[in-house]
Write a protein that holds these residues in place. Structure first.
Motif, PDB file in Angstrom:
ATOM      1  N   ALA A  16       1.148  -1.154  -0.485  1.00  0.00           N
ATOM      2  CA  ALA A  16      -0.173   0.158   0.297  1.00  0.00           C
ATOM      3  C   ALA A  16       0.983   1.102  -0.096  1.00  0.00           C
ATOM      4  O   ALA A  16       2.026   0.961   0.571  1.00  0.00           O
ATOM      5  N   PRO A  17       0.614   2.127  -0.623  1.00  0.00           N
ATOM      6  CA  PRO A  17       1.637   3.389  -0.632  1.00  0.00           C
ATOM      7  C   PRO A  17       1.901   3.778   1.017  1.00  0.00           C
ATOM      8  O   PRO A  17       0.517   4.417   1.473  1.00  0.00           O
ATOM      9  N   LYS A  18       2.171   4.712   1.248  1.00  0.00           N
ATOM     10  CA  LYS A  18       2.271   5.533   2.034  1.00  0.00           C
ATOM     11  C   LYS A  18       1.175   6.713   2.075  1.00  0.00           C
ATOM     12  O   LYS A  18       0.687   7.199   1.329  1.00  0.00           O
ATOM     13  N   GLY A  19       0.091   7.130   3.593  1.00  0.00           N
ATOM     14  CA  GLY A  19      -0.287   7.845   3.436  1.00  0.00           C
ATOM     15  C   GLY A  19      -2.213   7.344   3.197  1.00  0.00           C
ATOM     16  O   GLY A  19      -2.357   7.792   2.760  1.00  0.00           O
ATOM     17  N   SER A  20      -1.980   6.093   2.120  1.00  0.00           N
ATOM     18  CA  SER A  20      -3.501   5.581   2.163  1.00  0.00           C
ATOM     19  C   SER A  20      -4.014   4.989   3.201  1.00  0.00           C
ATOM     20  O   SER A  20      -3.088   4.395   4.427  1.00  0.00           O
ATOM     21  N   LYS A  21      -5.271   4.701   2.712  1.00  0.00           N
ATOM     22  CA  LYS A  21      -5.867   4.773   3.960  1.00  0.00           C
ATOM     23  C   LYS A  21      -7.158   2.695   3.451  1.00  0.00           C
ATOM     24  O   LYS A  21      -7.564   3.161   1.761  1.00  0.00           O
ATOM     25  N   PRO A  22      -6.976   1.811   4.665  1.00  0.00           N
ATOM     26  CA  PRO A  22      -7.756   0.790   3.431  1.00  0.00           C
ATOM     27  C   PRO A  22      -9.299   1.446   3.214  1.00  0.00           C
ATOM     28  O   PRO A  22      -9.787   2.128   4.099  1.00  0.00           O
ATOM     29  N   PRO A  23      -9.681   0.673   1.919  1.00  0.00           N
ATOM     30  CA  PRO A  23     -11.188   0.963   1.968  1.00  0.00           C
ATOM     31  C   PRO A  23     -12.343   0.890   2.773  1.00  0.00           C
ATOM     32  O   PRO A  23     -12.782   0.421   3.775  1.00  0.00           O
ATOM     33  N   ARG A  24     -13.473   1.520   2.800  1.00  0.00           N
ATOM     34  CA  ARG A  24     -14.780   2.035   3.709  1.00  0.00           C
ATOM     35  C   ARG A  24     -15.057   0.279   3.497  1.00  0.00           C
ATOM     36  O   ARG A  24     -15.269  -0.245   2.370  1.00  0.00           O
ATOM     37  N   ALA A  25     -15.629  -0.743   3.882  1.00  0.00           N
ATOM     38  CA  ALA A  25     -16.455  -2.047   3.898  1.00  0.00           C
ATOM     39  C   ALA A  25     -17.842  -1.699   3.375  1.00  0.00           C
ATOM     40  O   ALA A  25     -18.499  -2.564   3.067  1.00  0.00           O
ATOM     41  N   GLY A  26     -18.571  -0.475   3.633  1.00  0.00           N
ATOM     42  CA  GLY A  26     -19.779   0.059   3.591  1.00  0.00           C
ATOM     43  C   GLY A  26     -20.759  -1.358   3.799  1.00  0.00           C
ATOM     44  O   GLY A  26     -21.841  -1.356   3.395  1.00  0.00           O
ATOM     45  N   ALA A  27     -20.332  -1.804   5.240  1.00  0.00           N
ATOM     46  CA  ALA A  27     -21.822  -2.473   5.976  1.00  0.00           C
ATOM     47  C   ALA A  27     -23.271  -1.604   6.004  1.00  0.00           C
ATOM     48  O   ALA A  27     -24.138  -2.891   5.751  1.00  0.00           O
ATOM     49  N   ALA A  60     -24.130   0.253   3.683  1.00  0.00           N
ATOM     50  CA  ALA A  60     -24.551   1.149   2.737  1.00  0.00           C
ATOM     51  C   ALA A  60     -25.786   0.512   1.983  1.00  0.00           C
ATOM     52  O   ALA A  60     -26.022  -0.502   1.828  1.00  0.00           O
ATOM     53  N   PRO A  61     -27.012   1.653   1.337  1.00  0.00           N
ATOM     54  CA  PRO A  61     -27.899   1.130   0.603  1.00  0.00           C
ATOM     55  C   PRO A  61     -27.549   0.592  -0.310  1.00  0.00           C
ATOM     56  O   PRO A  61     -26.557   0.793  -0.637  1.00  0.00           O
ATOM     57  N   ARG A  62     -28.801  -0.558  -0.471  1.00  0.00           N
ATOM     58  CA  ARG A  62     -27.972  -1.061  -1.608  1.00  0.00           C
ATOM     59  C   ARG A  62     -29.420  -1.888  -2.605  1.00  0.00           C
ATOM     60  O   ARG A  62     -30.887  -1.899  -1.670  1.00  0.00           O
ATOM     61  N   LYS A  63     -29.129  -1.509  -4.129  1.00  0.00           N
ATOM     62  CA  LYS A  63     -30.457  -1.736  -4.706  1.00  0.00           C
ATOM     63  C   LYS A  63     -30.771  -3.263  -4.705  1.00  0.00           C
ATOM     64  O   LYS A  63     -29.094  -4.350  -4.584  1.00  0.00           O
ATOM     65  N   MET A  64     -31.863  -4.450  -5.397  1.00  0.00           N
ATOM     66  CA  MET A  64     -32.262  -5.571  -5.218  1.00  0.00           C
ATOM     67  C   MET A  64     -32.465  -5.617  -6.841  1.00  0.00           C
ATOM     68  O   MET A  64     -33.424  -5.233  -7.819  1.00  0.00           O
ATOM     69  N   GLY A  65     -31.419  -5.747  -7.834  1.00  0.00           N
ATOM     70  CA  GLY A  65     -31.901  -6.994  -9.229  1.00  0.00           C
ATOM     71  C   GLY A  65     -33.057  -8.122  -9.009  1.00  0.00           C
ATOM     72  O   GLY A  65     -32.756  -8.758  -7.951  1.00  0.00           O
TER      73      GLY A  65
END
Length: 277
Positions: free
Chosen positions: A58-69, A71-76
């Motif tokens: 990981a590059p210096k200063g980077s942060k792990p991505p948000r898990a998004g647990a 976050a609203p989701r839409k259904m197909g």
């Protein structure tokens, strides 16, 4: 971030020898991979230490991505929930086609549903699951028609509701998995009405706790702490954490002797309401 420090003493010759070994090690495939992960090594000959820090490519200063647990989701249709697919429920398709015997009555006291047939004469095996499929709707008038239609059917369903419970699990699960707070609160109120609508319905839901309770466990502690402020959603019963607690308590009270142990398995932080009765 991973860091290390190796003490090699105060002998400058040992420190320089160790530095030359590191330089040679970096030329090997294993050494190149290792020090790329560590993002560099610093040898201090004055103090006799070797140190480094890095973050696994990981590059210096980077942060792990948000898990998004949350976050609203839409259904197909028949697909896993994603953030990109639009919601087109069976309820909306059939309503647009005119298959439901309902219409909206705009009243000064609020909108109501006009039923064109006697509700008690409807085939609950056909209509109740279709109305439940509209729980994931967020656009009007589909959301209102599905929500109010469910409550009307549950009010007058009686002994017709219990045999239909297995057909309601998939629409309930889809609505909860949208992770949309408004959709979840609506579904929780429907579930509370469902278990109180007829005898044995609460017990019939117990085998399906593993499908519907994971979202309960995820959002159970999602409350708003305003200190001494006023949270008006409490008056509208839209506080998701409180609604989940209320729903679990009704599940336990109506689910029979096996309800608590099954709830506890899926929601470990839940405490029995019987201890407070």
């Amino acid at each position: 971030m991973l860091s290390f420090s190796i003490h090699v003493g105060h002998d400058h010759q040992i420190a320089l020898l160790f530095k030359s070994w590191i330089t040679h090690f970096q030329t090997t495939p294993v050494g190149y991979l290792y020090f790329t992960m560590m993002e560099g090594v610093v040898v201090d000959a004055k103090h006799g230490t070797v140190s480094g820090a890095g973050g696994f490519f990981a590059p210096k200063g980077s942060k792990p991505p948000r898990a998004g647990a949350f976050a609203p989701r839409k259904m197909g249709n028949g697909q896993e929930p994603t953030a990109a697919r639009a919601v087109v429920s069976s309820f909306r398709k059939l309503y647009d086609r005119g298959d439901f015997p309902i219409s909206v009555n705009h009243d000064a006291k609020g909108n109501k549903i006009n039923w064109k047939v006697d509700i008690e004469k409807l085939d609950y095996h056909h209509y109740l699951p279709l109305f439940f499929s509209g729980l994931c709707e967020t656009e009007e008038p589909f959301a209102f028609l599905a929500r109010q239609g469910i409550h009307d059917l549950l009010d007058k369903g009686g002994n017709k509701i219990l045999p239909v419970v297995p057909q309601l699990i998939i629409p309930i699960k889809k609505a909860l998995n949208t992770r949309n707070v408004h959709v979840i609160t609506t579904t929780l109120k429907v579930l509370q009405h469902l278990v109180e609508s007829a005898d044995m319905v609460g017990e019939a839901l117990v085998p399906y706790y593993r499908q519907i309770l994971p979202i309960f466990n995820l959002f159970k502690n999602k409350n708003v702490n305003l200190g001494d402020g006023i949270y008006y959603s409490q008056q509208k019963r839209e506080n998701i954490g409180d609604l989940i607690q209320e729903t679990l308590e009704k599940f336990e009270l109506t689910g029979g002797e096996d309800a608590f142990i099954n709830i506890k398995y899926m929601v470990p932080t839940y405490e029995s309401v019987m201890t407070r009765v």
